[in-house]
Structures are given as structure tokens and as C-alpha cells.
Design a protein around this motif. Structure first.
Motif, short mmCIF file in Angstrom:
data_model
loop_
_atom_site.label_atom_id
_atom_site.label_comp_id
_atom_site.label_asym_id
_atom_site.label_seq_id
_atom_site.Cartn_x
_atom_site.Cartn_y
_atom_site.Cartn_z
N ALA A 72 1.50 2.43 6.00
CA ALA A 72 1.87 3.01 4.71
C ALA A 72 1.97 4.53 4.82
O ALA A 72 2.80 5.16 4.15
CB ALA A 72 0.86 2.61 3.65
N ARG A 73 1.13 5.14 5.63
CA ARG A 73 1.17 6.60 5.82
C ARG A 73 2.49 7.04 6.46
O ARG A 73 2.91 8.19 6.25
CB ARG A 73 0.00 7.05 6.71
CG ARG A 73 -1.35 7.06 6.02
CD ARG A 73 -2.44 7.56 6.98
NE ARG A 73 -2.16 8.91 7.45
CZ ARG A 73 -2.55 10.03 6.82
NH1 ARG A 73 -3.24 9.94 5.69
NH2 ARG A 73 -2.26 11.22 7.32
N LYS A 74 3.15 6.16 7.19
CA LYS A 74 4.41 6.52 7.84
C LYS A 74 5.56 6.62 6.84
O LYS A 74 6.51 7.36 7.07
CB LYS A 74 4.76 5.49 8.91
CG LYS A 74 3.80 5.45 10.10
CD LYS A 74 4.19 4.36 11.07
CE LYS A 74 3.23 4.24 12.23
NZ LYS A 74 3.59 3.12 13.15
N HIS A 75 5.48 5.86 5.75
CA HIS A 75 6.54 5.88 4.74
C HIS A 75 5.90 5.76 3.36
O HIS A 75 6.06 4.75 2.67
CB HIS A 75 7.55 4.75 4.98
CG HIS A 75 6.93 3.41 5.22
ND1 HIS A 75 6.50 2.59 4.20
CD2 HIS A 75 6.63 2.75 6.37
CE1 HIS A 75 5.99 1.49 4.70
NE2 HIS A 75 6.04 1.55 6.01
N PRO A 76 5.18 6.79 2.93
CA PRO A 76 4.50 6.73 1.64
C PRO A 76 5.46 6.84 0.46
O PRO A 76 6.13 7.86 0.30
CB PRO A 76 3.54 7.92 1.69
CG PRO A 76 4.23 8.91 2.60
CD PRO A 76 4.97 8.09 3.62
N TYR A 77 5.56 5.80 -0.35
CA TYR A 77 6.40 5.86 -1.55
C TYR A 77 5.74 6.76 -2.60
O TYR A 77 6.42 7.51 -3.29
CB TYR A 77 6.61 4.47 -2.14
CG TYR A 77 7.23 3.46 -1.20
CD1 TYR A 77 8.06 3.86 -0.16
CD2 TYR A 77 6.99 2.10 -1.36
CE1 TYR A 77 8.64 2.93 0.70
CE2 TYR A 77 7.57 1.16 -0.51
CZ TYR A 77 8.38 1.58 0.52
OH TYR A 77 8.95 0.66 1.37
N MET A 121 0.80 -1.22 0.00
CA MET A 121 0.00 0.00 0.00
C MET A 121 0.84 1.27 0.00
O MET A 121 0.36 2.34 -0.37
CB MET A 121 -0.95 0.01 1.20
CG MET A 121 -2.11 0.99 1.06
SD MET A 121 -3.32 0.87 2.40
CE MET A 121 -4.05 -0.73 2.05
N SER A 122 2.10 1.18 0.36
CA SER A 122 2.98 2.35 0.35
C SER A 122 3.13 2.94 -1.06
O SER A 122 3.48 4.11 -1.20
CB SER A 122 4.36 1.99 0.90
OG SER A 122 4.29 1.60 2.25
N TRP A 123 2.84 2.11 -2.08
CA TRP A 123 2.97 2.58 -3.46
C TRP A 123 1.77 3.38 -3.93
O TRP A 123 1.77 3.91 -5.05
CB TRP A 123 3.21 1.40 -4.40
CG TRP A 123 4.61 0.87 -4.36
CD1 TRP A 123 5.02 -0.37 -3.95
CD2 TRP A 123 5.80 1.56 -4.75
NE1 TRP A 123 6.39 -0.49 -4.05
CE2 TRP A 123 6.90 0.68 -4.55
CE3 TRP A 123 6.06 2.83 -5.26
CZ2 TRP A 123 8.21 1.04 -4.83
CZ3 TRP A 123 7.37 3.19 -5.53
CH2 TRP A 123 8.43 2.31 -5.32
N ASN A 124 0.74 3.50 -3.11
CA ASN A 124 -0.42 4.31 -3.48
C ASN A 124 -1.18 4.67 -2.21
O ASN A 124 -2.23 4.11 -1.90
CB ASN A 124 -1.33 3.53 -4.44
CG ASN A 124 -2.43 4.39 -5.06
OD1 ASN A 124 -2.65 5.52 -4.66
ND2 ASN A 124 -3.13 3.83 -6.03
#
Length: 315
Positions: free
Chosen positions: A261-266, A232-235
Motif C-alpha cells: 500500500a505504501r508503494k501506491h497510496p490512494y 489498505m491503499s485507501w488509508n
């Protein structure tokens, strides 16, 4: 290598090796936002990699093309091509409503017009990139046709609203609604996609009914079970209409996945509104404004924001 426009029907790679092909679809109104997106991509790119951008569009002015191409003037490992595809959609009756525009259907051209590529990324422009997209491109699809991120926003609405659940089950015909993905970030195996559907076939399916989330629903309808669900970090969807609160109702698994994912959003995806260029206090807005201040369109973005804020009484 900077390339302004190509009118050919067959789009071929610009670079010979070690390249990331990126397809986008947008109109003139999104050019300022595109500039911000591209600045974030450039900031997280590597000189040892090549980036081949193909922008499917209609009616982009020469001046705006020039200003966008100026962003990569000193980056020889970047190419941007604007492809006018309006002729393929002339006279076609496709369902458009709310904030959607005809450009959303342009990506359905990928199996026909980009068949020279084995694999491409598709990315929306209302995003900020915080990691090299080269890494996304090289995610293993494990023989799947697509790779995409679970649409945590729409699933949150599905838990909250019966109508959304009905749409996913009865119209999109999802067997498992938790596999519904967001089409703003996709890895596309072009060879497999083209082996299943041509542009004409995809367009026929798209025109067959009023899909509520337009071609995203079409892709989910066709490729459930053939899509690898990505990290989920990819979106990472920004918080819109209390999305974070509603996500809790999905259960601990999906809520924690979203919060992590919000902590490390790609990639941050401003899916919904008001977006940062409409409301300066929007969630994750600081990521957008970091690059907006570097954009040649900065004053234009500010002007459009004040117009929006006055219209909806934010100011």
C-alpha cells in the motif's frame, strides 16, 4: 455551487446526481491543514463528478471560511458547507484526552443529520489524497454498514504492548482484534446506520465509559462483523514511532499488505505525530508539502511548524 454555511437541522444534497458526499469534522486549528487536503482532492477530481463537502465544526471564523471557499471558486462541481453543530454537544460529558478534541464525536451526528443521503464518505483532514475519491465512494459495501481500513498502526502497538491488546479485548470487546479499523476513512451506509442507532443512542454509548481511542473505539465496538475491510491503499498510515518495524511482528500477510500500500497510496493518513507540518522530515512529507506550497495558508503553516520545532527542539 459554493455554500458558506447552513444552520438547518437537516442536511440535504446540494447536487442532483453523480455526486460524492464527504463529511468531515474539525476545529479552527485545522483550517490550514484542511486547505492542503482539499487541494489534493481537487487535483485528483474529475469535472464530470460533483463533490459535496459537509464540514461539521464549531467556531470557524468568517475569514477562514472565505479562504477555504476561495479554493473552489473556479470549481463549480464542488460545494463546501460549514455546519455549526456545537449546540448538540453543549453540556455533554465526553471523554477527551491526549490529542483528541470534542470534534471527533461530531461524526456521530451522521445518522440523524445526514439521513437525506443513502451513503457518505467520512474523511479526516490530516490526509493527502492521491486518487479520485469518487472511486472510494463507489466501492461496494456488500450489505455492510461501514467500509474502513484495518488500523495497522494500532494493531502494531497491540502486538508490541500488552495494555493495547487488553484494551481491544476487554474494553472495545473485539472478538477478532485484526478486524479493528481506523475511523479516519469510512464509507458509511447512512440508511443502515440510522436503522440501527440514532445520534442520541450513539452519544449515550460514547459517554458510557472512557474509550481510549474515543469514538473510534465506539464504532469498532458496535460494528465488528458489519464493516467491510477495504484495500489498505485507501488509508496508508505514515511511519510513526517505528510503525513499519512493528508491523513486521503482525506477520507476513499484514506486513506485505502495508508495504504494498505504501508503494501506491490512494490516501496518506498522518495519524500520529509529529506530522509533516510539525516535523519537515516526517514520512511522506513530500506529498503534504507539494500542496501546502499552493495553499493560501502556506506562511501560517510554516510559522506553526517552526513554533513546534522550537518547542520540541527539532531545530
Amino acid at each position: 455551487m459554493n455554500h458558506a454555511q447552513m444552520e438547518n437541522d437537516f442536511i440535504r444534497p446540494i447536487f442532483e446526481k453523480d455526486y460524492v458526499p464527504v463529511v468531515m469534522a474539525l476545529n479552527e486549528n485545522f483550517i490550514p491543514v484542511l486547505s492542503v487536503f482539499l487541494l489534493s482532492v481537487i487535483d485528483h477530481s474529475e469535472k464530470t463528478h460533483n463533490y459535496d463537502f459537509v464540514i461539521l465544526s464549531r467556531g470557524i471564523s468568517k475569514e477562514n471560511k472565505r479562504r477555504i471557499l476561495n479554493l473552489i471558486h473556479n470549481h463549480k462541481n464542488f460545494s463546501i458547507r460549514f455546519i455549526n453543530v456545537s449546540k448538540y454537544f453543549k453540556g455533554k460529558k465526553l471523554f477527551i484526552h491526549e490529542h483528541f478534541s470534542i470534534e471527533t464525536y461530531f461524526r456521530l451526528l451522521i445518522p440523524d443529520k445526514l439521513s437525506a443521503y443513502s451513503k457518505v464518505l467520512y474523511l479526516d483532514a490530516d490526509m493527502i489524497v492521491n486518487r479520485d475519491i469518487y472511486d472510494l465512494y463507489h466501492v461496494d459495501l456488500e450489505d455492510c454498514t461501514l467500509g474502513a481500513v484495518r488500523d495497522i498502526g494500532l494493531l502494531s502497538f497491540a502486538i508490541e504492548y500488552k495494555d493495547t491488546r487488553r484494551i481491544l479485548k476487554k474494553i472495545v470487546k473485539m472478538k477478532n482484534i485484526y478486524q479493528y479499523f481506523n475511523a479516519g476513512v469510512m464509507i458509511i451506509n447512512v440508511k443502515k446506520l440510522a436503522g440501527k442507532y440514532s445520534f442520541a443512542q450513539l452519544l449515550q454509548i460514547a459517554a458510557s465509559r472512557k474509550w481510549p481511542t474515543v469514538d473510534q473505539d465506539v464504532l469498532n465496538h458496535l460494528f465488528e462483523g458489519e464493516t467491510k475491510i477495504l484495500d489498505m491503499s485507501w488509508n496508508v498510515m505514515f511511519d510513526y514511532m517505528d510503525r513499519m518495524k512493528m508491523t513486521r511482528k503482525l506477520g507476513a500477510k499484514y506486513y506485505m499488505e502495508y508495504m504494498e500500500a505504501r508503494k501506491h497510496p490512494y490516501i496518506i493518513h498522518f495519524a500520529g505525530s509529529p506530522k509533516p507540518w510539525q516535523d519537515p522530515d516526517a514520512d511522506f512529507g513530500e506529498y503534504f508539502w507539494k500542496y501546502a506550497r499552493q495553499s493560501d495558508f502556506y506562511e501560517q503553516i510554516l510559522y506553526q511548524m517552526t513554533q513546534y520545532c522550537r518547542k520540541y527542539e527539532y531545530l
